[in-house]
Write a protein that holds these residues in place. Structure first.
Motif, PDB file in Angstrom:
ATOM      1  N   VAL A 135      22.186  59.828  28.956  1.00 24.15           N
ATOM      2  CA  VAL A 135      22.778  59.596  30.270  1.00 24.15           C
ATOM      3  C   VAL A 135      22.131  58.399  30.948  1.00 24.15           C
ATOM      4  CG1 VAL A 135      23.105  60.566  32.573  1.00 24.15           C
ATOM      5  CG2 VAL A 135      23.428  62.007  30.569  1.00 24.15           C
ATOM      6  N   ARG A 136      20.803  58.301  30.853  1.00 22.05           N
ATOM      7  CA  ARG A 136      20.106  57.169  31.470  1.00 22.05           C
ATOM      8  C   ARG A 136      20.562  55.843  30.863  1.00 22.05           C
ATOM      9  NH1 ARG A 136      15.739  60.884  31.671  1.00 22.05           N
ATOM     10  NH2 ARG A 136      14.937  60.183  29.656  1.00 22.05           N
ATOM     11  N   HIS A 137      20.764  55.827  29.541  1.00 26.98           N
ATOM     12  CA  HIS A 137      21.233  54.610  28.884  1.00 26.98           C
ATOM     13  C   HIS A 137      22.620  54.217  29.380  1.00 26.98           C
ATOM     14  CE1 HIS A 137      18.415  53.332  25.710  1.00 26.98           C
ATOM     15  NE2 HIS A 137      17.987  54.567  25.749  1.00 26.98           N
ATOM     16  N   LEU A 138      23.495  55.202  29.499  1.00 32.67           N
ATOM     17  CA  LEU A 138      24.865  54.913  29.912  1.00 32.67           C
ATOM     18  C   LEU A 138      24.913  54.440  31.357  1.00 32.67           C
ATOM     19  CD1 LEU A 138      26.821  57.896  28.301  1.00 32.67           C
ATOM     20  CD2 LEU A 138      26.430  55.615  27.390  1.00 32.67           C
ATOM     21  N   ILE A 139      24.111  55.075  32.222  1.00 35.86           N
ATOM     22  CA  ILE A 139      24.082  54.667  33.625  1.00 35.86           C
ATOM     23  C   ILE A 139      23.512  53.262  33.757  1.00 35.86           C
ATOM     24  CG2 ILE A 139      22.995  55.113  35.853  1.00 35.86           C
ATOM     25  CD1 ILE A 139      23.220  58.094  35.248  1.00 35.86           C
ATOM     26  N   ALA A 140      22.458  52.990  33.002  1.00 31.58           N
ATOM     27  CA  ALA A 140      21.844  51.658  33.055  1.00 31.58           C
ATOM     28  C   ALA A 140      22.849  50.591  32.652  1.00 31.58           C
ATOM     29  CB  ALA A 140      20.622  51.597  32.150  1.00 31.58           C
ATOM     30  N   GLY A 141      23.663  50.873  31.643  1.00 35.05           N
ATOM     31  CA  GLY A 141      24.672  49.911  31.216  1.00 35.05           C
ATOM     32  C   GLY A 141      25.728  49.697  32.270  1.00 35.05           C
ATOM     33  N   GLY A 142      26.106  50.749  32.971  1.00 28.94           N
ATOM     34  CA  GLY A 142      27.141  50.623  33.984  1.00 28.94           C
ATOM     35  C   GLY A 142      26.676  49.940  35.253  1.00 28.94           C
ATOM     36  N   GLN A 143      25.356  49.927  35.483  1.00 33.68           N
ATOM     37  CA  GLN A 143      24.856  49.363  36.725  1.00 33.68           C
ATOM     38  C   GLN A 143      24.186  48.014  36.534  1.00 33.68           C
ATOM     39  OE1 GLN A 143      22.267  52.378  38.337  1.00 33.68           O
ATOM     40  NE2 GLN A 143      23.965  53.492  39.260  1.00 33.68           N
ATOM     41  N   ARG A 144      24.346  47.433  35.351  1.00 32.08           N
ATOM     42  CA  ARG A 144      23.715  46.145  35.118  1.00 32.08           C
ATOM     43  C   ARG A 144      24.267  45.106  36.101  1.00 32.08           C
ATOM     44  NH1 ARG A 144      24.436  45.302  29.517  1.00 32.08           N
ATOM     45  NH2 ARG A 144      22.606  46.600  29.294  1.00 32.08           N
ATOM     46  N   ARG A 145      23.361  44.365  36.762  1.00 28.85           N
ATOM     47  CA  ARG A 145      23.769  43.391  37.769  1.00 28.85           C
ATOM     48  C   ARG A 145      23.373  41.997  37.333  1.00 28.85           C
ATOM     49  NH1 ARG A 145      21.043  45.071  43.172  1.00 28.85           N
ATOM     50  NH2 ARG A 145      22.322  43.347  43.926  1.00 28.85           N
ATOM     51  N   ASP A 146      24.100  41.037  37.856  1.00 20.45           N
ATOM     52  CA  ASP A 146      23.745  39.650  37.636  1.00 20.45           C
ATOM     53  C   ASP A 146      22.474  39.366  38.430  1.00 20.45           C
ATOM     54  OD1 ASP A 146      25.641  36.658  37.357  1.00 20.45           O
ATOM     55  OD2 ASP A 146      23.518  36.820  37.792  1.00 20.45           O
ATOM     56  N   PRO A 147      21.427  38.796  37.790  1.00 18.48           N
ATOM     57  CA  PRO A 147      20.184  38.514  38.519  1.00 18.48           C
ATOM     58  C   PRO A 147      20.385  37.610  39.728  1.00 18.48           C
ATOM     59  CG  PRO A 147      19.842  38.318  36.152  1.00 18.48           C
ATOM     60  CD  PRO A 147      21.313  38.493  36.370  1.00 18.48           C
ATOM     61  N   LEU A 148      21.434  36.778  39.726  1.00 15.84           N
ATOM     62  CA  LEU A 148      21.682  35.911  40.876  1.00 15.84           C
ATOM     63  C   LEU A 148      21.919  36.713  42.151  1.00 15.84           C
ATOM     64  CD1 LEU A 148      23.987  33.121  39.376  1.00 15.84           C
ATOM     65  CD2 LEU A 148      21.586  32.922  40.033  1.00 15.84           C
ATOM     66  N   VAL A 182       9.071  24.954  48.672  1.00 16.83           N
ATOM     67  CA  VAL A 182      10.140  24.812  47.672  1.00 16.83           C
ATOM     68  C   VAL A 182       9.651  25.289  46.314  1.00 16.83           C
ATOM     69  CG1 VAL A 182      11.613  23.182  46.436  1.00 16.83           C
ATOM     70  CG2 VAL A 182      11.254  22.913  48.894  1.00 16.83           C
ATOM     71  N   GLU A 183       8.445  24.883  45.940  1.00 18.20           N
ATOM     72  CA  GLU A 183       7.893  25.265  44.638  1.00 18.20           C
ATOM     73  C   GLU A 183       7.753  26.781  44.521  1.00 18.20           C
ATOM     74  OE1 GLU A 183       5.298  21.142  44.052  1.00 18.20           O
ATOM     75  OE2 GLU A 183       4.304  23.051  44.527  1.00 18.20           O
ATOM     76  N   LYS A 184       7.339  27.441  45.610  1.00 20.31           N
ATOM     77  CA  LYS A 184       7.225  28.902  45.602  1.00 20.31           C
ATOM     78  C   LYS A 184       8.603  29.548  45.408  1.00 20.31           C
ATOM     79  CE  LYS A 184       3.052  29.257  48.458  1.00 20.31           C
ATOM     80  NZ  LYS A 184       2.485  29.716  49.750  1.00 20.31           N
ATOM     81  N   HIS A 185       9.594  29.013  46.110  1.00 14.50           N
ATOM     82  CA  HIS A 185      10.951  29.551  45.960  1.00 14.50           C
ATOM     83  C   HIS A 185      11.468  29.337  44.535  1.00 14.50           C
ATOM     84  CE1 HIS A 185      11.688  30.827  50.024  1.00 14.50           C
ATOM     85  NE2 HIS A 185      11.453  29.617  50.536  1.00 14.50           N
ATOM     86  N   VAL A 186      11.200  28.164  43.979  1.00 14.26           N
ATOM     87  CA  VAL A 186      11.667  27.867  42.621  1.00 14.26           C
ATOM     88  C   VAL A 186      11.021  28.819  41.623  1.00 14.26           C
ATOM     89  CG1 VAL A 186      11.596  26.170  40.759  1.00 14.26           C
ATOM     90  CG2 VAL A 186      12.229  25.459  43.070  1.00 14.26           C
ATOM     91  N   ASN A 187       9.728  29.077  41.766  1.00 17.02           N
ATOM     92  CA  ASN A 187       9.044  30.012  40.866  1.00 17.02           C
ATOM     93  C   ASN A 187       9.597  31.429  41.022  1.00 17.02           C
ATOM     94  OD1 ASN A 187       7.292  28.171  39.595  1.00 17.02           O
ATOM     95  ND2 ASN A 187       5.826  28.284  41.282  1.00 17.02           N
ATOM     96  N   ALA A 188       9.943  31.796  42.267  1.00 13.17           N
ATOM     97  CA  ALA A 188      10.551  33.111  42.494  1.00 13.17           C
ATOM     98  C   ALA A 188      11.907  33.212  41.810  1.00 13.17           C
ATOM     99  CB  ALA A 188      10.690  33.375  43.993  1.00 13.17           C
ATOM    100  N   ILE A 189      12.664  32.112  41.848  1.00 12.74           N
ATOM    101  CA  ILE A 189      13.963  32.082  41.166  1.00 12.74           C
ATOM    102  C   ILE A 189      13.776  32.256  39.663  1.00 12.74           C
ATOM    103  CG2 ILE A 189      15.920  30.595  40.565  1.00 12.74           C
ATOM    104  CD1 ILE A 189      15.627  29.356  43.393  1.00 12.74           C
ATOM    105  N   PHE A 190      12.796  31.541  39.098  1.00 11.70           N
ATOM    106  CA  PHE A 190      12.525  31.683  37.658  1.00 11.70           C
ATOM    107  C   PHE A 190      12.215  33.134  37.314  1.00 11.70           C
ATOM    108  CE2 PHE A 190      13.129  27.444  37.306  1.00 11.70           C
ATOM    109  CZ  PHE A 190      12.066  26.561  37.364  1.00 11.70           C
ATOM    110  N   ASP A 191      11.402  33.788  38.137  1.00 10.62           N
ATOM    111  CA  ASP A 191      11.024  35.187  37.876  1.00 10.62           C
ATOM    112  C   ASP A 191      12.240  36.103  37.938  1.00 10.62           C
ATOM    113  OD1 ASP A 191       8.364  34.533  37.535  1.00 10.62           O
ATOM    114  OD2 ASP A 191       7.803  34.986  39.618  1.00 10.62           O
ATOM    115  N   LYS A 192      13.081  35.914  38.961  1.00 17.17           N
ATOM    116  CA  LYS A 192      14.245  36.791  39.123  1.00 17.17           C
ATOM    117  C   LYS A 192      15.272  36.595  38.012  1.00 17.17           C
ATOM    118  CE  LYS A 192      13.849  37.391  44.119  1.00 17.17           C
ATOM    119  NZ  LYS A 192      14.478  37.211  45.458  1.00 17.17           N
TER     120      LYS A 192
END
Length: 214
Positions: A135-148, A182-192
Motif C-alpha cells: 500500500v505504501r508503494h502504491l500511495i507513494a507512486g500516486g503522490q509523486r510530485r514534480d520537484p519544481l 543568489v548563490e544560496k537560492h541556487v544551491n537550494a534549487i539544486f538540492d530540491k
C-alpha cells in the motif's frame, strides 16, 4: 474454493497445492508460467487465482500482466498476488480497474499460514487483502510530485532568469539582492531538484533543462 496457482518455483507451487488441498479447497490447476496461467484460468474459470509477479520467459512482470488481462476477461474472479516484489504499474492497474476481489501479499512478510488462507478467502469472496508495504508503494507512486512545485516564489524567479542565460551577478542586479543570496537560492534549487555534484555535468544546465521540460 476452486483455485489456480501460478508460481514458477516448483517447491513453493507444490507446497501451496498441498496446503490448499488439506484445507478442503480444490486446486484445479498449478502452473509455472504466464501463458499456462491464461490457458488454465480460461479453461477452468476458478474462484480465485494465486499469482506470482515474475515468471518465465523474462522473469519481469509476466504474471501480474496476465492477472490484469484475466481480470478484464473475468471480473468476478479473485486474484491474490503472492510475490517477493512490488510491481507498481501493473499492481495499480489491477486495483484501480476493479478493487473488488484483489490482494497483494509479499512472500517474506506472510508470517503465518492462517494469514495467507484468510487473505485468500477474503479475495475469493470479493474483498481485498493488501500488505501494508505494498500500500505504501502504491500511495507513494500516486503522490509523486514534480520537484519544481517545492520551489519558493523567489527560487522560481531565479530559475527563470537562469533559463534566460543570466549569471548570478546579473540575477543579483535584476532582483536587487546580494550575489551571496543568489548563490544560496541556487544551491537550494539544486538540492530540491536532487542535483548533486555529478562529474561531467553542469548542474546549472540540468536545472534549466528541468525547468524547460516542466
Amino acid at each position: 474454493m476452486r483455485v489456480v496457482i501460478a508460481e514458477d518455483s516448483a517447491l513453493l507451487r507444490e507446497g501451496l497445492v498441498r496446503l490448499l488441498a488439506e484445507e478442503g479447497h480444490e486446486v484445479v490447476a498449478s502452473v509455472g508460467d504466464a501463458p499456462s496461467l491464461l490457458k488454465a484460468v480460461r479453461e477452468s474459470a476458478p474462484d480465485v487465482a494465486v499469482v506470482d509477479v515474475r515468471m518465465p520467459p523474462s522473469h519481469t512482470s509476466e504474471g501480474l500482466q496476465a492477472a490484469v488481462q484475466l481480470r478484464r476477461e473475468l471480473p468476478d474472479m479473485g486474484v491474490l498476488v503472492l510475490s517477493q516484489y512490488v510491481e507498481r504499474e501493473y499492481a495499480t492497474q489491477l486495483y484501480m480497474e476493479n478493487s473488488e476481489g484483489v490482494g497483494y501479499l509479499l512472500k517474506d512478510r506472510v508470517g503465518q499460514v492462517g494469514e495467507f488462507l484468510d487473505a485468500l478467502e477474503r479475495v475469493a469472496a470479493g474483498g481485498a487483502a493488501f500488505d501494508p508495504q505494498v500500500v505504501r508503494h502504491l500511495i507513494a507512486g500516486g503522490q509523486r510530485r514534480d520537484p519544481l512545485e517545492s520551489l519558493t516564489p523567489r527560487e522560481r524567479d531565479i530559475i527563470e532568469l537562469m533559463a534566460q542565460g543570466h549569471t548570478n551577478a546579473a540575477i543579483s542586479a535584476r532582483l536587487h539582492i546580494s550575489q551571496s543570496a543568489v548563490e544560496k537560492h541556487v544551491n537550494a534549487i539544486f538540492d530540491k531538484l536532487h542535483l548533486g555534484d555529478t562529474a561531467g555535468y553542469s548542474r546549472r544546465i540540468l536545472t534549466v533543462l528541468h525547468y524547460i521540460g516542466a
